[in-house]
Design an enzyme around this catalytic site. Sequence first.
Site, mmCIF file in Angstrom:
data_model
loop_
_atom_site.group_PDB
_atom_site.id
_atom_site.type_symbol
_atom_site.label_atom_id
_atom_site.label_comp_id
_atom_site.label_asym_id
_atom_site.label_seq_id
_atom_site.Cartn_x
_atom_site.Cartn_y
_atom_site.Cartn_z
ATOM 1 N N ASP A 296 -5.347 -3.029 8.002
ATOM 2 C CA ASP A 296 -6.385 -3.373 6.814
ATOM 3 C C ASP A 296 -6.667 -4.507 6.586
ATOM 4 O O ASP A 296 -6.862 -5.010 5.174
ATOM 5 C CB ASP A 296 -6.205 -2.349 5.708
ATOM 6 C CG ASP A 296 -7.226 -2.034 4.798
ATOM 7 O OD1 ASP A 296 -8.417 -2.313 5.110
ATOM 8 O OD2 ASP A 296 -7.190 -1.736 3.517
ATOM 9 N N GLY B 98 -7.631 -4.484 0.474
ATOM 10 C CA GLY B 98 -7.095 -4.902 1.837
ATOM 11 C C GLY B 98 -5.617 -5.512 1.838
ATOM 12 O O GLY B 98 -4.952 -5.444 0.901
ATOM 13 N N HIS C 194 0.872 -1.264 -0.065
ATOM 14 C CA HIS C 194 -0.150 -0.050 0.149
ATOM 15 C C HIS C 194 0.768 1.088 -0.157
ATOM 16 O O HIS C 194 0.460 2.215 -0.697
ATOM 17 C CB HIS C 194 -0.842 0.120 1.170
ATOM 18 C CG HIS C 194 -2.087 -0.903 1.236
ATOM 19 N ND1 HIS C 194 -2.013 -2.297 1.233
ATOM 20 C CD2 HIS C 194 -3.257 -0.718 1.184
ATOM 21 C CE1 HIS C 194 -3.068 -2.963 1.347
ATOM 22 N NE2 HIS C 194 -4.017 -1.791 0.853
#
Length: 390
Positions: free
Chosen positions: A283, A319, A261
Site C-alpha cells: 500500500d 498508505g 497499519h
Amino acid sequence: MTTHSSATGSLVVHSARIVDRGEVTDDGWVRIENGVVVSRGTGSGWESADEVVDAAGVAGPGAVLTPGFIDIHGHGGAGAAYDDGIDAIRTGRDLHRAHGTTRAVISLVTGTLDALAESVATIADLTETDVDVLGSHLEGPFLDPGHHGAHEPSLLRHPSERDVARLLDAGRGTVRQVTIAPELPGGLDAVRQIVASGAAAAVGHTDADADMAIAAFEAGASILTHAFNAMNGIHHRAPGPVLAAAADHRVILEAIADDIHLDPAVVKLVFDAAPTRVALITDAMAAAGSADGQYDLGAVRVTVLDGVARADDTGSIAGSTLTQDVALQRAVRAGVPLTEAVRALTETPARAVGRHTRLGALRAGMLGDAVLLDARLRVALVWTGQALSA
C-alpha cells in the site's frame, strides 16, 4: 542491491536455501533459460551457464533464494505517485524492484471517472512494454464515505453498471482488481460485473457487516483489501468482514506488515486465521524510499513524518512507506514462519490476480523472477524473467 533481467541467455543460482510454495530446499540451485525456469536441484548437480551466481558467495552464509515478490496493492515510491502517469510509474517501480518486487499491480486512488479511465488505459499500454507491470487496481471510487481513509470523499460514488463498465473497458482486460464497498446501492451487482470481466473484486473501504461481506463473497468477491483497515473490526457480537473473509477458503486477505497499519500480533493472527491466504502488500505511496515531507495521494494532501503517512485534513493513515523486503522481515519477526511469509509475497498474490500459473514459484515452466536475500532477509540480487502473456 542489483537488479537484472533473466530474459536472455542462461542463469544458474546455486548454494542457496530455496524457499517457495511453503517448502525449503537447502543447498539448492535453479537454472533459468531465456527468462523461464527450466530445472532445479541440490548440491553440485548443476551445469555451467552464461551467468553463474554463487548465492553464498554473494549474500553470505544462509543465503535465501525466493521467487520474485508480487505486490497487488501499491501506489508509488521514490517520490512518484502512480496516478501521475508513465514516468511516475516507472520511477516507483524501479524503487520497489530493487527491494524484490519483480511484478506489481498498479493501484490508483479515487479520482474523477475521466481521470481514472485515462490512467487505466495508460497502464494497459504499459503492460505491453514493461514486463513488470501486471495491470491496474482501482481502489475507488466505489467506496463507503464513512471509511474513505485517504480518498477524497467528494469523488466517491455509487457503482452504476455504466460507470463500472467504462473503467473496465478502458483497461482492455488489464484491470486486475477493483476495491468496492458491497453495501452501496448496486454494490453486489457491481461485484458480479467485475468478476465477469475477469478482474478480482475486493471488499474494502466498507461499512459491511459479516453478513454483507459473506454476500459479497458469494457474489464472487475474492480479496479483502488491507484487512482491518478502513472497515469494521472484530467484535464478539459483530464479527465483521475480517472474520467472514478468514472463514471463506476462496478469499485472500491483504495485510500491511509495517507495524503501523497492523500490530505485529495482528499480522500473526491473520496468518494463523487464514493459512496460505494472506497477501503481503505495501500500500506504498510516493514517500516509500524517499524523505519525510508533504506529498499528494490523488486529490488528498499527505504529510509523512518518521515514515508514517497521514492525510492532512483527517489524520487518517494514507498508505505506507513500506517495501516488500521490509514486510517480509517484519512478518517473520512477528512470528510468521519464513515459508508462509514468502508465500504471502509470491504464490498467494499471484493467485489473487489470476497469474499463479506462471508466477510465484521457482519451478520448471514458471517465469524466471527471483530474489536473493542474505540471512537477515536483506535483498542482494533481483532477477525479472520474460514478459507474461495475457
